[in-house]
Design an enzyme around this catalytic site. Sequence first.
Site, mmCIF file in Angstrom:
data_model
loop_
_atom_site.group_PDB
_atom_site.id
_atom_site.type_symbol
_atom_site.label_atom_id
_atom_site.label_comp_id
_atom_site.label_asym_id
_atom_site.label_seq_id
_atom_site.Cartn_x
_atom_site.Cartn_y
_atom_site.Cartn_z
ATOM 1 N N ALA A 161 0.916 -1.257 -0.079
ATOM 2 C CA ALA A 161 -0.060 0.119 -0.011
ATOM 3 C C ALA A 161 0.915 1.183 0.074
ATOM 4 O O ALA A 161 0.473 2.192 -0.366
ATOM 5 C CB ALA A 161 -0.733 0.078 1.173
ATOM 6 N N ILE A 187 -3.823 9.501 -0.111
ATOM 7 C CA ILE A 187 -2.461 9.947 0.302
ATOM 8 C C ILE A 187 -1.490 9.055 0.009
ATOM 9 O O ILE A 187 -0.385 9.338 0.413
ATOM 10 C CB ILE A 187 -2.403 10.124 2.064
ATOM 11 C CG1 ILE A 187 -2.583 9.228 2.518
ATOM 12 C CG2 ILE A 187 -3.327 11.480 2.210
ATOM 13 C CD1 ILE A 187 -2.319 9.184 4.153
ATOM 14 N N LYS A 188 -1.849 7.770 -0.888
ATOM 15 C CA LYS A 188 -0.625 7.055 -1.392
ATOM 16 C C LYS A 188 0.117 7.595 -2.228
ATOM 17 O O LYS A 188 -0.004 8.587 -3.086
ATOM 18 C CB LYS A 188 -1.458 5.786 -1.777
ATOM 19 C CG LYS A 188 -2.225 5.008 -0.462
ATOM 20 C CD LYS A 188 -1.213 4.740 0.670
ATOM 21 C CE LYS A 188 -1.792 4.564 1.972
ATOM 22 N NZ LYS A 188 -2.761 3.511 2.189
ATOM 23 N N ASN A 189 1.189 6.880 -2.658
ATOM 24 C CA ASN A 189 2.103 7.447 -3.742
ATOM 25 C C ASN A 189 1.713 7.874 -5.118
ATOM 26 O O ASN A 189 1.781 8.713 -5.799
ATOM 27 C CB ASN A 189 3.141 6.560 -4.166
ATOM 28 C CG ASN A 189 4.260 6.382 -2.879
ATOM 29 O OD1 ASN A 189 4.262 7.263 -1.999
ATOM 30 N ND2 ASN A 189 5.370 5.508 -3.104
ATOM 31 N N LEU A 190 0.418 6.861 -5.531
ATOM 32 C CA LEU A 190 -0.295 7.114 -6.617
ATOM 33 C C LEU A 190 -1.807 7.301 -6.149
ATOM 34 O O LEU A 190 -2.131 6.314 -5.293
ATOM 35 C CB LEU A 190 -0.109 6.123 -7.825
ATOM 36 C CG LEU A 190 -0.786 6.544 -9.133
ATOM 37 C CD1 LEU A 190 -0.026 6.068 -10.060
ATOM 38 C CD2 LEU A 190 -2.007 5.875 -9.061
#
Length: 382
Positions: A161, A187-190
């Site tokens: 995740a 709010i994840k990298n993508l």
Amino acid sequence: MSASSKPDARRNASPYLYGGEAAAVARVLESGQYGHSDTTEHFERRVADFLGVPDAVAVASGTAALHLALIAAEVGPCDEVIVPSMTFCATVQAILAVGATPRFVDIDPATLCVNGQLVMDAVGPHTAAVIPVLFGGRPVDLTAVRGALDEQGVVVIEDAAHAFGSRNGTRRVGTSEALTCFSFGPIKNLTCGQGGMVIPRMPKDADTIRRLRLLGVGQSQSERSNATTYRVDGFGLRYQMSSLNAAIGLVQLDAFDTTERTRRALWRAYRRALAGLEGVRLVDVDPDQAVPHLCQVRVPNRDRVFADLRARGVGVGVHYPPNHLQPAFAQWRRPLPATEQVAEEILTLPFHQHLTEDDIDQVRAALGQALTAAGGVPCARS
Ligand SMILES: *Cc1c(COP(=O)(O)O)cnc(C)c1O
């Protein structure tokens, strides 16, 4: 994005949009096809190509990805799943969703991740799977114990995740023999707004997960639209990724080179800024490999430092309160010394693509002041 609409840099986390996302969503809204559609399948294809894997299956969230991966791996009641306590509660809830039992394990305090030894020490007669968590984006390499795990019939399901885009050697995370689960939450990298992806080990996994995510209905969209009925082939859940979310993901993927470069540069800027600060230990995400998701430090008097920084308007966080100490998971509690120790020390600093190096210097100065105020850590130069 104009300066006036720049989100507060002192937030702990914040999505970063490249500008084309709103128009992409508007096009889907105009098309009237909001559910699973060609846009979702196009996003799957693009992610698979980006990673260099044969296939990828889009789902509604990272939690859904973990749940479906566990079902595809045939993990169920009476099975035990090895999982670090140091993870987001979603990892544990996915294990409970298939009726299996979490076997909490400790971590290497330097990386906040499991390693081969910690995993092998926990393998028992009921172990069906292990879920390494790629904490902060750091790759977890279980190659050395892969043979031993295979021998015992233990399936590896990566909770990646935090780790979209990270590399393990020359290959991207997702290209190992594991089932890999990504989250595309806010709010994840993508980000897709909400969403997730499973990288299957083999075509059978992909077929299973594609059927499960659409309520167990087996036929394709076009088969169904030309028939008076539909066919339910088995158990299933409402876990597909909407086209609205996939459209956001496609724009984010186009810009991922920039995401990768920016997140690495910001993490290294933190490393430089924090280098002289006594009492502060940076949690190493291995930025040459990882696309960093978090910037975490370990500090003395964490609760006081946390409160002080919050009072100064710095959006610090704690990732995560350990799961084995959560009331809901108390029956699986066991002593985990390293986890319990670092849980008292970890502090997540603001980390997102709206930050500038100036913001990082300000966080560093505030951290130095907070440490001094919290009791007696002499600060080198703040
Ligand atoms: C975000 C996250 C999840 C769950 O992903 P969602 O898309 O929020 O369902 C699982 N594990 C970890 C470590 C996470 O950070």
